[in-house]
Enzyme design. Sequence first.
Site, PDB file in Angstrom:
ATOM      1  N   TYR A 158      45.220  47.842  38.222  1.00  0.00           N
ATOM      2  CA  TYR A 158      45.973  47.868  36.974  1.00  0.00           C
ATOM      3  C   TYR A 158      45.397  46.878  35.955  1.00  0.00           C
ATOM      4  CZ  TYR A 158      49.865  50.555  39.125  1.00  0.00           C
ATOM      5  OH  TYR A 158      50.647  51.526  39.718  1.00  0.00           O
ATOM      6  N   LYS A 193      44.645  53.398  43.007  1.00  0.00           N
ATOM      7  CA  LYS A 193      45.851  53.906  42.325  1.00  0.00           C
ATOM      8  C   LYS A 193      45.722  53.503  40.866  1.00  0.00           C
ATOM      9  CE  LYS A 193      50.862  52.976  42.971  1.00  0.00           C
ATOM     10  NZ  LYS A 193      51.363  53.610  41.825  1.00  0.00           N
ATOM     11  N   HIS A 215      59.612  48.595  44.414  1.00  0.00           N
ATOM     12  CA  HIS A 215      60.157  48.276  43.081  1.00  0.00           C
ATOM     13  C   HIS A 215      61.182  47.146  43.097  1.00  0.00           C
ATOM     14  CE1 HIS A 215      58.425  52.207  43.061  1.00  0.00           C
ATOM     15  NE2 HIS A 215      58.431  52.255  41.758  1.00  0.00           N
ATOM     16  N   TRP A 230      45.944  49.079  43.837  1.00  0.00           N
ATOM     17  CA  TRP A 230      46.578  49.317  42.533  1.00  0.00           C
ATOM     18  C   TRP A 230      45.649  48.644  41.513  1.00  0.00           C
ATOM     19  CZ3 TRP A 230      48.977  50.271  46.765  1.00  0.00           C
ATOM     20  CH2 TRP A 230      50.295  50.655  46.866  1.00  0.00           C
ATOM     21  N   GLY A 256      56.790  56.778  42.666  1.00  0.00           N
ATOM     22  CA  GLY A 256      58.085  56.246  43.080  1.00  0.00           C
ATOM     23  C   GLY A 256      59.217  56.884  42.300  1.00  0.00           C
TER      24      GLY A 256
HETATM   25  P1  FBP Z   1      56.291  54.406  39.969  1.00  0.00           P
HETATM   26  O1  FBP Z   1      55.771  55.775  40.310  1.00  0.00           O
HETATM   27  O2  FBP Z   1      57.769  54.322  40.074  1.00  0.00           O
HETATM   28  O3  FBP Z   1      55.744  53.915  38.637  1.00  0.00           O
HETATM   29  O4  FBP Z   1      55.719  53.427  41.093  1.00  0.00           O
HETATM   30  C1  FBP Z   1      54.364  53.023  41.098  1.00  0.00           C
HETATM   31  C2  FBP Z   1      54.247  51.523  41.062  1.00  0.00           C
HETATM   32  O5  FBP Z   1      52.879  51.129  41.069  1.00  0.00           O
HETATM   33  C3  FBP Z   1      54.979  50.823  42.211  1.00  0.00           C
HETATM   34  O6  FBP Z   1      54.235  50.837  43.386  1.00  0.00           O
HETATM   35  C4  FBP Z   1      55.201  49.461  41.646  1.00  0.00           C
HETATM   36  O7  FBP Z   1      56.356  48.860  42.124  1.00  0.00           O
HETATM   37  C5  FBP Z   1      55.381  49.732  40.194  1.00  0.00           C
HETATM   38  O8  FBP Z   1      54.837  50.977  39.908  1.00  0.00           O
HETATM   39  C6  FBP Z   1      54.679  48.706  39.343  1.00  0.00           C
HETATM   40  O9  FBP Z   1      55.140  48.865  38.064  1.00  0.00           O
HETATM   41  P2  FBP Z   1      54.645  48.036  36.831  1.00  0.00           P
HETATM   42  O10 FBP Z   1      53.582  48.883  36.219  1.00  0.00           O
HETATM   43  O11 FBP Z   1      55.856  47.916  35.967  1.00  0.00           O
HETATM   44  O12 FBP Z   1      54.134  46.717  37.323  1.00  0.00           O
END
Ligand code: FBP
Length: 249
Positions: free
Chosen positions: A142, A174, A20, A140, A227
Amino acid sequence: MVNLSKISSKGKFMFLAYDHGLEHGPKDFTIATMDPNYILDIAVKGKFNAVILQKGIAEKYYSPYKNKIPLIVKLNGKTNLVDGEPYSAPLCTVDEAIKLGAKGVGYTVYVGSKFESIMFKEFSRVTSEAHSKNIPVIAWMYPRGSAVSGKENSKEILAYSARVGLELGGDILKMHYAGNVNDMRWVVKNAGRAKVVISGGLKEREEDFLKELKDAIKAGCAGIAVGRNVWQAKDPLHISGEIRKIILE
Ligand code: FBP
């Protein structure tokens, strides 16, 4: 398929994420949580399957923990300071991660970003290299960028992102929670033989966070990479124990 046993228990995953500082900056931290040793201690005592660090933190803090908690090195990242279409740049190689003691590598792919083709190419290279060394890849997946704006947590877009993760070679994906068990089940189905772990998100009330985790497991998720909901908790070891019960019992 690559061997996941070094970063799992009974085929389930409980990862503690701590990248983070790069992704969000110090706003996520207190004096206590700013110290990587605080997080590494939680990872060990909370019986996580692995801790997720960027290479700089791994280089300076991980060696005393080498035999206590497996390491996943996050290979790319970005700050939240720059506006526009998201791009997560490669910052560390698979070989460097292995030298640091990694038993897995992590990589963010922003599906729907204008830069997705670059990230796909770089991610594909990472999966090929990691698999040739029997190192599992945690992706990840996303959805993010103007093309998917407002639809980041929709069933269709999350399922599409999971499918992309499978097709590009991710072993563990993830993913954000789709909001309900049925939609999440569809996301997990689309991941095929790749495992899905749920991401944690902003710090929530403990009961809300644990309810979402229970639902995610009901939907077929194989664990969590969390996290803030752990290391920002008043009692991180208590919530780690609750997470463990839900995932493993
Ligand atoms: P959290 O459980 O704190 O959300 O962490 C997961 C995570 O994917 C971290 O690995 C990464 O730093 C952060 O969330 C990414 O967050 P964002 O969605 O704001 O980019």
